[in-house]
Design a protein around this motif. Sequence first.
Motif, mmCIF file in Angstrom:
data_model
loop_
_atom_site.group_PDB
_atom_site.id
_atom_site.type_symbol
_atom_site.label_atom_id
_atom_site.label_comp_id
_atom_site.label_asym_id
_atom_site.label_seq_id
_atom_site.Cartn_x
_atom_site.Cartn_y
_atom_site.Cartn_z
ATOM 1 N N GLU A 103 2.370 -11.440 4.724
ATOM 2 C CA GLU A 103 1.143 -11.422 3.501
ATOM 3 C C GLU A 103 1.126 -10.411 3.263
ATOM 4 O O GLU A 103 0.381 -9.411 2.316
ATOM 5 C CB GLU A 103 0.815 -12.756 3.165
ATOM 6 C CG GLU A 103 1.997 -13.453 2.940
ATOM 7 C CD GLU A 103 0.816 -15.095 2.753
ATOM 8 O OE1 GLU A 103 -0.861 -14.755 3.037
ATOM 9 O OE2 GLU A 103 1.647 -15.847 2.703
ATOM 10 N N ASP A 104 0.130 -9.944 4.581
ATOM 11 C CA ASP A 104 -0.659 -8.255 4.685
ATOM 12 C C ASP A 104 0.137 -7.035 4.622
ATOM 13 O O ASP A 104 0.068 -5.942 3.958
ATOM 14 C CB ASP A 104 -0.975 -8.188 5.942
ATOM 15 C CG ASP A 104 -2.807 -9.417 5.450
ATOM 16 O OD1 ASP A 104 -2.872 -9.993 4.118
ATOM 17 O OD2 ASP A 104 -3.521 -9.569 7.006
ATOM 18 N N ARG A 105 1.572 -7.067 5.478
ATOM 19 C CA ARG A 105 2.093 -6.078 5.329
ATOM 20 C C ARG A 105 2.992 -5.933 3.898
ATOM 21 O O ARG A 105 3.598 -4.600 3.408
ATOM 22 C CB ARG A 105 3.408 -6.374 6.126
ATOM 23 C CG ARG A 105 4.161 -5.409 6.890
ATOM 24 C CD ARG A 105 5.088 -5.034 8.009
ATOM 25 N NE ARG A 105 5.492 -6.525 8.437
ATOM 26 C CZ ARG A 105 6.672 -7.362 7.887
ATOM 27 N NH1 ARG A 105 7.224 -6.580 7.020
ATOM 28 N NH2 ARG A 105 6.542 -8.350 7.834
ATOM 29 N N ALA A 106 4.042 -7.307 3.284
ATOM 30 C CA ALA A 106 4.514 -7.299 1.761
ATOM 31 C C ALA A 106 3.646 -6.349 1.164
ATOM 32 O O ALA A 106 3.774 -5.572 -0.041
ATOM 33 C CB ALA A 106 4.110 -8.578 1.368
ATOM 34 N N VAL A 107 1.937 -6.317 0.716
ATOM 35 C CA VAL A 107 1.259 -5.814 0.322
ATOM 36 C C VAL A 107 1.265 -4.202 0.588
ATOM 37 O O VAL A 107 1.101 -3.278 -0.395
ATOM 38 C CB VAL A 107 -1.246 -6.131 -0.174
ATOM 39 C CG1 VAL A 107 -1.404 -5.590 -0.232
ATOM 40 C CG2 VAL A 107 -0.401 -7.713 -0.396
ATOM 41 N N ALA A 108 0.837 -3.516 1.451
ATOM 42 C CA ALA A 108 0.879 -2.156 2.121
ATOM 43 C C ALA A 108 2.596 -1.485 1.863
ATOM 44 O O ALA A 108 2.826 -0.822 1.356
ATOM 45 C CB ALA A 108 0.906 -2.237 3.921
ATOM 46 N N ASN A 109 3.794 -2.239 1.780
ATOM 47 C CA ASN A 109 4.327 -1.978 1.571
ATOM 48 C C ASN A 109 4.705 -1.832 -0.059
ATOM 49 O O ASN A 109 5.606 -1.069 -0.776
ATOM 50 C CB ASN A 109 6.447 -3.286 2.459
ATOM 51 C CG ASN A 109 5.830 -2.693 3.668
ATOM 52 O OD1 ASN A 109 5.763 -2.274 3.794
ATOM 53 N ND2 ASN A 109 7.027 -3.783 4.133
ATOM 54 N N ARG A 110 4.212 -2.424 -0.935
ATOM 55 C CA ARG A 110 4.433 -2.371 -2.197
ATOM 56 C C ARG A 110 4.084 -1.442 -2.861
ATOM 57 O O ARG A 110 3.809 -0.817 -3.347
ATOM 58 C CB ARG A 110 3.549 -3.728 -3.170
ATOM 59 C CG ARG A 110 4.175 -3.829 -4.111
ATOM 60 C CD ARG A 110 3.903 -5.114 -5.118
ATOM 61 N NE ARG A 110 2.479 -5.858 -4.535
ATOM 62 C CZ ARG A 110 1.846 -6.448 -3.693
ATOM 63 N NH1 ARG A 110 3.428 -7.074 -3.204
ATOM 64 N NH2 ARG A 110 1.244 -7.211 -3.482
ATOM 65 N N PHE A 111 3.023 -1.201 -2.366
ATOM 66 C CA PHE A 111 1.474 0.279 -2.314
ATOM 67 C C PHE A 111 2.976 1.396 -1.724
ATOM 68 O O PHE A 111 2.727 2.277 -2.434
ATOM 69 C CB PHE A 111 0.767 -0.273 -1.741
ATOM 70 C CG PHE A 111 0.107 0.669 -2.144
ATOM 71 C CD1 PHE A 111 -0.914 1.429 -3.068
ATOM 72 C CD2 PHE A 111 0.171 2.245 -0.771
ATOM 73 C CE1 PHE A 111 -1.988 2.850 -2.843
ATOM 74 C CE2 PHE A 111 -1.226 3.497 -1.158
ATOM 75 C CZ PHE A 111 -1.360 3.563 -2.008
ATOM 76 N N TRP A 112 3.679 1.306 -0.996
ATOM 77 C CA TRP A 112 3.768 2.182 -0.588
ATOM 78 C C TRP A 112 4.672 2.819 -1.239
ATOM 79 O O TRP A 112 5.340 3.757 -1.436
ATOM 80 C CB TRP A 112 4.852 2.183 1.025
ATOM 81 C CG TRP A 112 5.096 2.979 1.567
ATOM 82 C CD1 TRP A 112 6.541 3.041 2.409
ATOM 83 C CD2 TRP A 112 5.001 4.047 2.336
ATOM 84 N NE1 TRP A 112 6.667 4.148 3.347
ATOM 85 C CE2 TRP A 112 5.953 5.204 3.454
ATOM 86 C CE3 TRP A 112 3.490 5.134 2.397
ATOM 87 C CZ2 TRP A 112 5.287 6.688 3.797
ATOM 88 C CZ3 TRP A 112 3.136 6.409 2.619
ATOM 89 C CH2 TRP A 112 4.120 6.808 3.623
#
Length: 323
Positions: free
Chosen positions: A197-206
Amino acid sequence: MSIPRPVIVRAALLATLLACAPLVGQAKDKDKDKEARPTHRFAVVGNDARADSDDRLKQALADSSEKSVSFVVLTGIKGENESCGDKLYLQRRDLFEHAKRPVIVSLSGSDWTGCRNSAKRTNAIERLNRLRELLYGEPESLGATKIHLTQLSASPRFRSYAENAHWKVDKVLYATINLPAANNHFLPAAGRNSEYEDRAVANRFWLNRLFAMARSDKAQALVLFSEGAVRPFHLDQPAGLRGLLRRAPVERDGFEAARRQIQAQAVKFDGKVLLVDSDAPGGHKPQIAWKGNLGQLSVGTKAVEVNVMLGKNAAFTVVDAKQ
């Protein structure tokens, strides 16, 4: 009898044009040759999670050592049965540092998701963080020749995500994104998905940043590297009432959010969007499949080189594929 002056002038002009015609033809041929040459070339080495990687990686890096290769992307550094210890991680880093061309590592699931400690408990997150320290400590590639990388970790909110990086060659924006195989490390058990979930947030921003940059810079293409296959042409399961009325429960697709975002952003981008992953290729050899401006290149466990040609539109051609 003297020849009229206008006739002499016309004859001289005709002779000059005839003499210059071969030169004009040669110039056009040179222009065509120039247009036919690739602007640059890159190599990508697919991950083989089932095998030990040392000899395979050495051979792949040797095969892609020509100066014509702008950079090499490795989708993973080890097999799932190899050690998760620092010793192996450091050995692989040293191998990459001695490569002749710039090397960028796009992490695979076998690098960290299956790692366990001496008590047989998962230590995937600890190993992922250790890989970030060892492979992404500086904003540059590995290899004897370096290229500058801009990392997501430069953003204060996402300091941990140094493995997501972008760089530019000519008018093409390249980037890595941490989307490992095995369903993007989505775990079905309740309460175990904080990493996902945390990585999904980072990937969405990226992804939002990458597409914004590509549009702002008028890039002709955006190329994304990951181990996991986003499957950009896949149609997701129906949502809302239609989804609730389905008889059989459907396993959660860990790539769905990234796929939908890429599909939506690609529509608003004038250039090409190419996704490169380590999924098994559809045919005997890896080839690029296109649908509109969205493309997918699955290399499997092979090492391939791709020619990039820029002009009115970007064009990508797989020119070599090795085991």
